[in-house]
Design a protein around this motif. Structure first.
Motif, PDB file in Angstrom:
ATOM      1  N   UNK A   1     -13.719  10.463  -9.349  1.00 36.89           N
ATOM      2  CA  UNK A   1     -13.863  11.903  -9.568  1.00 36.89           C
ATOM      3  C   UNK A   1     -12.723  12.476 -10.390  1.00 36.89           C
ATOM      4  N   UNK A   2     -11.672  11.670 -10.599  1.00 41.21           N
ATOM      5  CA  UNK A   2     -10.515  12.137 -11.356  1.00 41.21           C
ATOM      6  C   UNK A   2      -9.863  10.958 -12.076  1.00 41.21           C
TER       7      UNK A   2
ATOM      8  N   UNK B   1      -8.278   6.561 -25.346  1.00 41.80           N
ATOM      9  CA  UNK B   1      -9.649   6.817 -24.893  1.00 41.80           C
ATOM     10  C   UNK B   1     -10.388   5.533 -24.549  1.00 41.80           C
ATOM     11  N   UNK B   2     -10.184   4.500 -25.332  1.00 43.25           N
ATOM     12  CA  UNK B   2     -10.837   3.215 -25.031  1.00 43.25           C
ATOM     13  C   UNK B   2     -10.358   2.681 -23.682  1.00 43.25           C
TER      14      UNK B   2
ATOM     15  N   UNK C   1     -12.633   1.976 -20.354  1.00 44.70           N
ATOM     16  CA  UNK C   1     -12.646   0.673 -19.678  1.00 44.70           C
ATOM     17  C   UNK C   1     -12.397   0.812 -18.178  1.00 44.70           C
ATOM     18  N   UNK C   2     -11.505   1.721 -17.825  1.00 40.59           N
ATOM     19  CA  UNK C   2     -11.138   1.879 -16.421  1.00 40.59           C
ATOM     20  C   UNK C   2     -12.179   2.645 -15.613  1.00 40.59           C
ATOM     21  N   UNK C   3     -12.821   3.631 -16.214  1.00 33.92           N
ATOM     22  CA  UNK C   3     -13.645   4.557 -15.416  1.00 33.92           C
ATOM     23  C   UNK C   3     -15.158   4.369 -15.534  1.00 33.92           C
ATOM     24  N   UNK C   4     -15.632   3.805 -16.606  1.00 36.61           N
ATOM     25  CA  UNK C   4     -17.087   3.669 -16.788  1.00 36.61           C
ATOM     26  C   UNK C   4     -17.691   2.769 -15.712  1.00 36.61           C
ATOM     27  N   UNK C   5     -18.840   3.210 -15.196  1.00 40.80           N
ATOM     28  CA  UNK C   5     -19.557   2.426 -14.203  1.00 40.80           C
ATOM     29  C   UNK C   5     -18.961   2.473 -12.809  1.00 40.80           C
TER      30      UNK C   5
END
Length: 153
Positions: free
Chosen positions: A31-32, A17-18, A22-26
């Motif tokens: 969309x996937x 989850x971390x 890191x990869x997707x936030x901001x």
């Protein structure tokens, strides 16, 4: 904007989850997010652990090359690939691939592409360790892995 894959080869475990965060936030265009986590499994009830070795420097370079190909081919907005080495017990994580894209199919295809090439092109080797304490043989490459890779050509 050039997107560079995040690549790590490490002994220690990872927090799925971390890594997704890191990869997707901001990144509002994402969309996937597709994740693949490969675990050490006990085929047949005889395995205690796998010992993974790699060619330092070359493994990271090949993983980066594969990741960059996936980003370009599928229009990914981010990619993380983590591969562990050392002695890994049954049930523990071995590999993580996370692909982020505007749409689901690109994310699924990107993650599949990376795994198919990691299995066949990255310099990693696996040795089985039995529950009886005996070290087994190095695991041979599988024709099915080559066939999975070849579908992308």
């Amino acid at each position: 904007m050039t997107i560079t894959p995040t690549i790590r080869v490490q002994r220690e475990g990872f927090d799925l989850q971390a890594e997704v965060d890191l990869l997707s936030k901001g990144k509002p265009g994402v969309g996937a997010v597709v994740t693949f986590s490969g675990l050490c499994r006990d085929d047949g009830g005889m395995l205690a652990a796998l010992e993974l070795e790699h060619y330092p420097g070359m493994a990271e370079a090949e993983m980066t090359r594969i990741g960059a190909l996936a980003i370009a081919r599928f229009g990914l907005l981010g990619l993380t690939a983590i591969h562990r080495y050392g002695k890994i017990a049954v049930g523990e994580n071995i590999v993580l691939v996370i692909a982020a894209a505007p749409h689901r199919q690109a994310a699924f295809d990107g993650a599949n592409f990376v795994m198919d090439f990691l299995k066949t092109a990255a310099p990693f080797w696996k040795k089985e360790h039995g529950k009886d304490g005996a070290a087994g043989d190095w695991v041979a490459a599988k024709d099915a892995d080559d066939a999975a890779r070849d579908k992308w050509k």
